[in-house]
Design an enzyme around this catalytic site. Structure first.
Site, PDB file in Angstrom:
ATOM      1  N   ASP A   1       0.771  -1.104  -0.045  1.00 57.79           N
ATOM      2  CA  ASP A   1      -0.079   0.029   0.100  1.00 57.79           C
ATOM      3  C   ASP A   1       0.841   1.097  -0.002  1.00 57.79           C
ATOM      4  OD1 ASP A   1      -2.130   1.869  -0.007  1.00 57.79           O
ATOM      5  OD2 ASP A   1      -2.998   0.799   1.897  1.00 57.79           O
TER       6      ASP A   1
HETATM    7  C1  BGC Z   1      -5.049   3.388   0.075  1.00 58.72           C
HETATM    8  C2  BGC Z   1      -5.077   2.448  -1.193  1.00 58.72           C
HETATM    9  C3  BGC Z   1      -4.857   3.217  -2.401  1.00 58.72           C
HETATM   10  C4  BGC Z   1      -3.667   3.771  -2.401  1.00 58.72           C
HETATM   11  C5  BGC Z   1      -3.250   4.572  -3.673  1.00 58.72           C
HETATM   12  C6  BGC Z   1      -3.676   4.262  -0.190  1.00 58.72           C
HETATM   13  O1  BGC Z   1      -3.638   5.322   0.889  1.00 58.72           O
HETATM   14  O2  BGC Z   1      -5.005   2.649   1.176  1.00 58.72           O
HETATM   15  O3  BGC Z   1      -6.198   1.799  -1.022  1.00 58.72           O
HETATM   16  O4  BGC Z   1      -4.774   2.378  -3.409  1.00 58.72           O
HETATM   17  O5  BGC Z   1      -3.346   4.751  -1.169  1.00 58.72           O
HETATM   18  O6  BGC Z   1      -3.872   5.734  -3.815  1.00 58.72           O
END
Ligand code: BGC
Length: 762
Positions: free
Chosen positions: A228
Site C-alpha cells: 500500500d
Molecule cells: C490506500 C489504497 C490506495 C493507495 C493509492 C492508499 O492510501 O489505502 O487503497 O490504493 O493509497 O492511492
C-alpha cells in the site's frame, strides 16, 4: 509477447525496479526493454491523476465513470453485473494506458464504524470473495491488472498505518483471509496489495508468513505483491518476506538499502531476482494488451452505471405498497441529498465523474410538475447551507410541501465529512437536524418514504414509524436516476443487505474492542462477526443480513440437497415470482453442522445467486456449496478440516427468513491428531488404532470406576457423568493408579504406534 531481457541487469538496476518512479508508475530500464507501467486507483472507477499527483484525492484526475462503490454494488449480490462493471473500468483504464487498477477492496466490515466501509463489500467472507472475484475477472478481461487489497486484517482506519490487528488463527483464516483466498484461487489477480497495519505484531509489508507461506505456498498466488502507498517499514525485510514492489517512489533510498544488504551478505541476490521476475512479468502482461483506442463511450458507461446502481438499491420496508410511486401522484421531494447527491466516499477512491445525476431531476423527468421540492436541512458545506436560510425556515418549508403532497420522499444521509478513508466514525447516527426534520414531515404527511445516502450503515430509530425505507447507499454518478427508476417502479428493487443494520452500535460484536488502544486492536469477538454474532446471541436487529424487499413476491419451493463425489453440496429448488411484476430474487444458502467439536455460528452463508424472474415465472435454481467452505481451521494441525456428520442446509431469503431446510450427511476429512501423554482418554479412545487397545487395557479399571459400589462412583451422579469426567483425564496421569494395569513404556509405545500412522481417524 513483448521481448524483455532481465538476465543481464546490474544489481543496481534490479533494485531500482522494486520501487516506484513516482506516485503511480514503476521504473523503466530501457536498455533491457523494461518499460514503466502505471498503477492507479480504483476500485469503482478510474482515478488517473492528470497533472500533480498525490494519493489523497487532492489533485484532480481525468474524468471517468463513477460506478457504484462496493457498498452499493455489493448489495446487488450479483457477480454478473459486477463483472460487467469491472470490464467497463478495464476499458477506461486501457484507454488511459493504465496497467493496473488498484482494487477491489475486500476487507471485512468488522465494525460499522470503519470509515472506509463504503469501499468494502460485506461483513461476510463468501460475499466479499465471490463479488471480489467477479470484479477482478471483469477488469482483467480487458488485459488490465487488478490489485486485491488490503491484505490483510485492515478493518479500521484509526491508526491504520501502525496498529496491530490481533486476530486468533480461526477468525483470521475463516473470516478475514477466506475472501482473499477465494479471489486469489478463482480469479488470479495480477497483484495483491499488502495493507498498512501489522498483523499479530508483524507489519503485513514484511510478514513472510502472510506474503509467502499463506499467499503463495498455500493459495498458489503467482502474481506480484505491491505495498500500500507508504506501507513499507523495512524494505530489506519486506523484499525477503515477499513484498516485490514498493509504492510510491522512495527517492532511491530503499533501492540503495537493498543493494547494500546484498553486498553485505545479509540479503541473497536471488531474493531480488525473484521480485524483479515478478515485476518484469507484470510489465510483460501489460505490454501484451493491444493498444486501446478511445474515445470513451461516456453515454454507454453512464447507462451501465445506472443499471448497476438500480441493481444495488435495497428496499428495506414498504408497508401498504406505498412504493412504487405513480407518475400522477403529487410527490414532495425533501432533503438536500436529492439535489446534492452523495454518490461516493472520500480518499484514494475519489473519482472525477463524467457527469452526475441528481434524483430530483430524474424524478421530475417522470413526474413533471407534480414533483415539488424543499431542501429541508443543510448538509455541511453544501449549496443549501451556503444559501443561509435557518433550520426553522427550511423545516417549515418542507412541512408545507409535504402536507400538500400525496407522498413525501425524504432524502436523508451522512454528510461527506463524516466518513472517509483515513478516519473512523464515532457513532452511526444520522444528524439530529435530519431526524427532527423527518419527525416534522411525518406529522404533516404519514405517507412518507425515506431514501438513505450513506457509505456506512446508520441506525434507523424511525424504522417502525416510517412506512417505506429505501437504502440507496452510495450509488456512483448515475445513482440519482437509479433512485428515480426504483421509486417509480421502472426498476424493481432487488438489492439485499450485505451487512446487518443493528439497533444500536453498542450491539455490534466489535464494540469494546474497536478501535483498540496503544497500537493494538484485539479481535475479541473471534468468529462471531456480523450476523454470526447477532444470531448466536439472539439479538434483535433493525434489518438482518441478507434482507431486501421487492415490488413483487417470491415463493420458494421445497429444496433438495445432495453431496457430489467431490464433496460439494448441490442445492436445488424452484423459485416462483408470485406477483405481477418482473423482478429479481437473491436466494441464499446457509449451512451449519448439526453437531460440532468446535465453536460455530448458528448458520453461515455459503452460497447465493441472483435470479431474474418474470411475473408468474417459476425457475429451477441450483446453488453449489463448496466442500472447502464447510471447513474450519484446526489450530492443532494448522489446516482446514471438514467435520463429518449431518449438516443443516437452510435456503433463505435473508439470514432471518429461512424458507426451506434440508439435512445432508457429509464425510469428514481424515485427520490424525498426534497423541501424547497429555491426550485425553476421550481422544485416545476415539483413535482408530489406540482406541480399541486402550479400551481393552483400561476396560476393567474404567468399569470398576463406574461400578455402583466403587468409591469413585459414589462421588458422581451416574455412569454417564463418570464417563464424561474421565473423558478429559490425560492418559499419562492414569499410569500407576490402582487397578490400571499398563506401564509408562506400554502407553508410550502405543502412542508412538498410533502416531506412526495407524489407519486415520475421521
Ligand atoms: C490506500 C489504497 C490506495 C493507495 C493509492 C492508499 O492510501 O489505502 O487503497 O490504493 O493509497 O492511492
Amino acid at each position: 509477447m513483448t521481448e524483455i531481457s532481465a538476465s543481464d541487469l546490474t544489481l543496481e538496476e534490479k533494485a531500482s525496479l522494486t520501487s516506484g518512479a513516482d506516485f503511480w508508475t514503476t521504473k523503466a530500464v530501457e536498455r533491457a526493454g523494461i518499460r514503466s507501467v502505471m498503477m492507479t486507483d480504483g476500485p469503482h472507477g478510474l482515478r488517473k491523476q492528470a497533472g500533480g499527483t498525490d494519493h489523497l484525492g487532492l489533485a484532480s484526475s481525468v474524468p471517468a465513470t463513477c460506478f457504484p462503490p462496493a457498498v452499493g454494488i455489493g448489495s446487488s449480490w450479483d457477480p454478473e453485473i459486477i463483472e460487467r462493471v469491472g470490464a467497463a473500468i478495464g476499458v477506461e483504464a486501457a484507454i488511459e494506458d493504465v496497467a493496473v487498477v488498484l482494487g477491489p477492496g475486500i476487507n471485512i466490515k468488522r465494525s460499522p464504524l470503519c470509515g472506509r466501509n463504503f469501499e468494502y463489500f460485506s461483513e461476510d467472507p463468501i460475499v466479499s470473495g465471490v463479488l471480489g472475484a467477479a470484479s477482478v475477472r471483469g477488469v482483467q478481461s480487458q488485459g488490465v491488472g487488478t490489485s486485491l487489497k488490503h491484505f490483510a486484517a485492515n478493518n479500521q482506519e484509526f491508526d491504520r498505518m501502525r496498529v496491530s490487528s490481533d486476530v486468533d488463527p480461526r477468525p483470521l483464516r475463516e473470516i478475514y483471509l477466506r475472501g482473499f483466498e477465494r479471489v486469489v484461487k478463482d480469479a488470479a489477480p495480477w497483484t495483491v496489495m499488502c495493507s498498512y497495519n501489522k498483523l499479530n505484531g508483524v507489519w503485513t509489508s514484511e510478514d513472510p508468513w502472510l506474503l509467502t507461506s499463506v499467499l503463495r505456498d498455500d493459495w498458489g498466488f503467482d502474481g506480484l505483491v505491491v505495498s500500500d502507498w507508504g506501507a513499507v517499514n523495512d524494505r530489506v525485510a519486506g523484499v525477503a518476506a515477499g513484498l516485490d514492489l514498493e509504492m510510491p517512489a522512495s527517492g532511491g533510498r530503499t533501492d540503495k538499502q537493498l543493494v547494500d544488504a546484498v553486498r553485505a551478505g545479509t540479503l541473497a541476490e536471488s531474493v531480488i531476482d525473484t521480485a524483479v521476475a515478478r515485476i518484469v512479468d507484470l510489465v510483460r502482461k501489460a505490454g501484451d494488451r493491444p493498444a486501446a483506442t478511445g474515445p470513451l463511450d461516456v453515454e454507454a458507461h453512464h447507462a451501465l452505471a445506472r443499471e448497476a446502481a438500480g441493481r444495488s438499491i435495497v428496499l428495506l420496508k414498504n408497508d401498504g405498497a406505498l412504493l412504487p410511486l405513480s407518475p400522477t401522484q403529487k410527490v414532495a421531494v425533501i432533503g438536500a441529498f436529492a439535489t446534492e447527491p452523495r454518490f461516493q466516499g472520500a480518499g484514494s477512491s475519489l473519482i472525477n465523474p463524467t457527469r452526475v445525476d441528481a434524483a430530483l431531476d430524474a424524478l421530475r423527468a417522470v413526474g413533471g410538475d407534480d414533483v415539488s421540492h424543499a431542501a429541508g436541512f443543510a448538509v455541511d458545506g453544501g449549496a443549501v447551507a451556503a444559501s443561509g436560510r435557518s433550520t426553522e425556515e427550511l423545516r417549515e418549508e418542507a412541512v408545507a410541501v409535504a402536507a400538500a403532497a400525496d407522498v413525501a420522499v425524504v432524502f436523508l444521509g451522512l454528510p461527506a465529512a463524516e466518513e472517509s478513508e483515513g478516519f473512523d466514525r464515532e457513532h452511526i447516527d444520522l444528524p439530529e437536524v435530519q431526524l427532527a426534520l423527518l419527525d416534522a414531515v411525518l406529522e404533516a404527511n404519514p405517507r412518507t418514504v425515506v431514501v438513505l445516502s450513506n457509505g456506512g450503515v446508520v441506525a434507523l430509530p424511525f424504522a417502525d414509524r416510517v412506512p417505506a425505507i429505501v437504502e440507496s447507499w452510495l450509488l456512483g454518478q448515475a445513482g440519482g436516476s437509479a433512485v428515480a427508476d426504483v421509486l417509480y417502479g421502472t426498476v424493481n428493487p432487488s438489492g439485499k443487505l450485505t451487512e446487518t443494520v443493528p439497533v444500536r452500535v453498542e450491539d455490534n460484536p466489535s464494540f469494546g474492542n474497536f478501535p483498540g488502544e496503544f497500537g493494538h486492536v484485539r479481535y475479541g469477538e473471534g468468529l462471531l462477526v456480523g450476523y454470526r454474532w447477532y444470531d448466536a446471541k439472539g439479538l434483535a436487529v433493525t434489518y438482518p443480513f441478507g434482507h431486501g424487499l421487492s415490488y413483487t413476491t417470491f415463493e420458494y419451493g421445497a429444496a433438495t440437497a445432495e453431496v457430489t463425489e467431490a464433496g460439494d453440496i448441490v442445492v436445488r429448488l424452484d423459485v416462483t415470482n408470485t406477483g405481477d411484476r418482473d423482478g429479481r430474487e437473491i436466494v441464499q444458502v446457509y449451512v451449519a453442522p448439526t453437531r460440532s467439536h468446535v465453536q460455530r455460528a448458528p448458520r453461515e452463508l455459503k452460497a447465493f445467486t441472483s435470479v431474474a424472474l418474470a411475473a408468474g415465472e417459476t425457475r429451477s435454481v441450483e446453488l453449489v456449496v463448496r466442500r472447502e467452505d464447510l471447513a474450519y481451521w484446526d489450530v492443532r494441525v494448522d489446516r482446514w478440516i471438514v467435520e463429518g456428520g449431518e449438516y443443516a442446509v437452510d435456503i433463505a431469503a435473508s439470514s432471518r427468513d429461512i424458507r426451506s431446510s434440508v439435512a445432508v450427511q457429509v464425510d469428514g476429512d481424515k485427520v490424525l491428531i498426534p497423541l501424547t501423554m497429555n491426550s485425553s482418554i476421550g481422544d485416545v479412545v476415539a483413535h482408530p488404532v489406540a482406541g480399541p487397545i486402550v479400551l481393552g487395557a483400561l476396560g476393567g479399571f474404567l468399569g470398576e470406576l463406574s461400578g455402583a459400589d466403587s468409591s469413585a462412583a459414589s462421588m458422581m451422579p451416574n455412569d454417564e457423568a463418570m464417563e464424561k469426567m474421565m473423558a478429559s483425564f490425560p492418559i499419562g496421569r492414569l499410569i500407576g493408579f490402582p487397578g490400571v494395569d499398563v506401564s509408562h513404556e506400554q502407553v508410550e509405545q502405543l502412542l508412538a504406534a498410533a502416531n506412526a500412522g495407524g489407519p486415520a481417524a475421521g
